[in-house]
Scaffold this motif. Structure first.
Motif, PDB file in Angstrom:
ATOM      1  N   ASP A  13     -19.128  32.791  20.219  1.00 13.97           N
ATOM      2  CA  ASP A  13     -18.624  33.268  18.850  1.00 13.97           C
ATOM      3  C   ASP A  13     -18.473  32.535  17.552  1.00 13.97           C
ATOM      4  N   GLU A  14     -18.532  31.192  17.943  1.00 13.34           N
ATOM      5  CA  GLU A  14     -18.325  30.258  16.855  1.00 13.34           C
ATOM      6  C   GLU A  14     -19.825  30.217  16.114  1.00 13.34           C
ATOM      7  N   HIS A  15     -20.717  30.137  17.032  1.00 10.45           N
ATOM      8  CA  HIS A  15     -22.221  30.416  16.359  1.00 10.45           C
ATOM      9  C   HIS A  15     -22.066  31.587  15.507  1.00 10.45           C
ATOM     10  N   ALA A  16     -21.796  32.689  15.791  1.00  9.77           N
ATOM     11  CA  ALA A  16     -21.894  33.904  15.121  1.00  9.77           C
ATOM     12  C   ALA A  16     -21.013  33.779  13.839  1.00  9.77           C
ATOM     13  N   ALA A  17     -19.743  33.013  13.833  1.00 15.16           N
ATOM     14  CA  ALA A  17     -19.022  32.863  12.789  1.00 15.16           C
ATOM     15  C   ALA A  17     -19.537  32.070  11.884  1.00 15.16           C
ATOM     16  N   LEU A  18     -20.006  31.116  12.226  1.00 15.15           N
ATOM     17  CA  LEU A  18     -20.747  29.949  11.298  1.00 15.15           C
ATOM     18  C   LEU A  18     -22.010  30.755  10.475  1.00 15.15           C
ATOM     19  N   TYR A  19     -22.575  31.408  11.028  1.00 13.59           N
ATOM     20  CA  TYR A  19     -23.839  32.277  10.436  1.00 13.59           C
ATOM     21  C   TYR A  19     -22.946  33.080   9.566  1.00 13.59           C
ATOM     22  N   THR A  20     -22.311  34.034   9.710  1.00  3.06           N
ATOM     23  CA  THR A  20     -21.657  34.880   9.003  1.00  3.06           C
ATOM     24  C   THR A  20     -20.786  34.006   7.740  1.00  3.06           C
ATOM     25  N   TYR A  21     -20.053  33.070   8.096  1.00  2.19           N
ATOM     26  CA  TYR A  21     -19.428  32.214   6.780  1.00  2.19           C
ATOM     27  C   TYR A  21     -20.533  31.946   5.951  1.00  2.19           C
ATOM     28  N   GLY A  22     -21.674  31.487   6.517  1.00  3.59           N
ATOM     29  CA  GLY A  22     -22.883  30.960   5.600  1.00  3.59           C
ATOM     30  C   GLY A  22     -23.382  32.210   4.666  1.00  3.59           C
ATOM     31  N   VAL A  23     -23.510  33.453   5.392  1.00  6.32           N
ATOM     32  CA  VAL A  23     -23.994  34.551   4.677  1.00  6.32           C
ATOM     33  C   VAL A  23     -22.589  34.616   3.457  1.00  6.32           C
ATOM     34  N   LEU A  24     -21.617  34.822   3.964  1.00 10.91           N
ATOM     35  CA  LEU A  24     -20.462  35.145   2.928  1.00 10.91           C
ATOM     36  C   LEU A  24     -20.295  33.925   1.808  1.00 10.91           C
ATOM     37  N   GLY A  25     -20.628  32.735   1.987  1.00  9.68           N
ATOM     38  CA  GLY A  25     -20.451  31.846   1.050  1.00  9.68           C
ATOM     39  C   GLY A  25     -21.732  32.064   0.105  1.00  9.68           C
ATOM     40  N   ALA A  26     -22.617  32.607   0.553  1.00 13.77           N
ATOM     41  CA  ALA A  26     -23.883  32.682  -0.529  1.00 13.77           C
ATOM     42  C   ALA A  26     -23.799  34.077  -1.195  1.00 13.77           C
ATOM     43  N   ARG A  27     -22.551  34.840  -1.022  1.00 14.30           N
ATOM     44  CA  ARG A  27     -22.214  35.981  -1.808  1.00 14.30           C
ATOM     45  C   ARG A  27     -21.245  36.072  -2.358  1.00 14.30           C
ATOM     46  N   LEU A  36     -11.541  32.479  -3.454  1.00 14.69           N
ATOM     47  CA  LEU A  36     -12.252  33.037  -2.292  1.00 14.69           C
ATOM     48  C   LEU A  36     -13.321  31.906  -2.083  1.00 14.69           C
ATOM     49  N   TYR A  37     -13.970  31.206  -2.930  1.00 11.58           N
ATOM     50  CA  TYR A  37     -15.023  30.351  -2.525  1.00 11.58           C
ATOM     51  C   TYR A  37     -14.389  29.313  -1.802  1.00 11.58           C
ATOM     52  N   ASP A  38     -13.260  28.661  -2.279  1.00  7.40           N
ATOM     53  CA  ASP A  38     -12.653  27.619  -1.519  1.00  7.40           C
ATOM     54  C   ASP A  38     -12.049  27.862  -0.371  1.00  7.40           C
ATOM     55  N   ALA A  39     -11.676  29.250  -0.132  1.00  2.00           N
ATOM     56  CA  ALA A  39     -11.070  29.712   1.387  1.00  2.00           C
ATOM     57  C   ALA A  39     -12.606  29.768   2.204  1.00  2.00           C
ATOM     58  N   LEU A  40     -13.353  30.246   1.844  1.00  6.37           N
ATOM     59  CA  LEU A  40     -14.543  30.412   2.707  1.00  6.37           C
ATOM     60  C   LEU A  40     -15.183  28.989   2.964  1.00  6.37           C
ATOM     61  N   THR A  41     -15.295  28.190   1.992  1.00  9.79           N
ATOM     62  CA  THR A  41     -15.747  26.765   2.403  1.00  9.79           C
ATOM     63  C   THR A  41     -14.755  26.017   3.420  1.00  9.79           C
ATOM     64  N   ALA A  42     -13.575  26.172   3.364  1.00 11.92           N
ATOM     65  CA  ALA A  42     -12.705  25.535   4.191  1.00 11.92           C
ATOM     66  C   ALA A  42     -12.864  26.349   5.543  1.00 11.92           C
ATOM     67  N   ALA A  43     -12.780  27.306   5.618  1.00  8.37           N
ATOM     68  CA  ALA A  43     -13.011  28.163   7.029  1.00  8.37           C
ATOM     69  C   ALA A  43     -14.328  27.609   7.689  1.00  8.37           C
TER      70      ALA A  43
END
Length: 142
Positions: A13-27, A36-43
């Motif tokens: 699940d953490e592998h998937a979360a990291l992938y998803t957070y990477g996509v979210l950060g890029a968007r 929002l950018y700071d929250a995504l980066t911290a997460a």
């Protein structure tokens, strides 16, 4: 489910979360939506640390850490900041559920670590615009 199985499932699940957070950060945009950018980066950083710790815990339990998939499928298009924020919130809700499953299947330092991480994800839901819940990770008790 054994403690090792629970660790592996949490790691997956953490592998998937990291992938998803990477996509979210890029968007998202640091200049247009800095909070929002700071929250995504911290997460992302917290989940990366969590993934690394899980790898060690799996090895200490005698397992070979499960590898990340090459890619993960995301639900819908994530073009607006509200959609990005909602997806990040869903990630943290799912993280709490998985971590509490690990709490139930473990003991000692692994259990303490999983509970600390579940608490962080439950708290982070509020940072991402979610409401504080009485029983995060256990919707059946609400």
């Amino acid at each position: 489910m054994s403690a090792l199985d629970a660790l592996q499932a949490t790691l997956a699940d953490e592998h998937a979360a990291l992938y998803t957070y990477g996509v979210l950060g890029a968007r998202t945009s640091q200049s247009a939506t800095p909070a929002l950018y700071d929250a995504l980066t911290a997460a992302y950083r917290r989940h990366r640390s969590r993934r690394d710790q899980l790898r060690l815990l799996v090895q200490e339990a005698g397992g070979q850490p499960v590898a990340a998939a090459a890619a993960y499928e995301l639900d819908g298009r994530l073009l607006r900041s509200a959609q990005v924020q909602a997806e990040a919130l869903e990630l943290e809700v799912a993280a709490v559920e998985r971590l509490l499953a690990l709490v139930a299947q473990s003991s000692g330092t692994v259990r303490e670590w999983a509970l600390t991480e579940a608490t962080w994800s439950a708290t982070w839901q509020v940072e991402l615009g979610g409401a504080a819940g009485t029983w995060p990770g256990a919707p059946e008790l609400a």
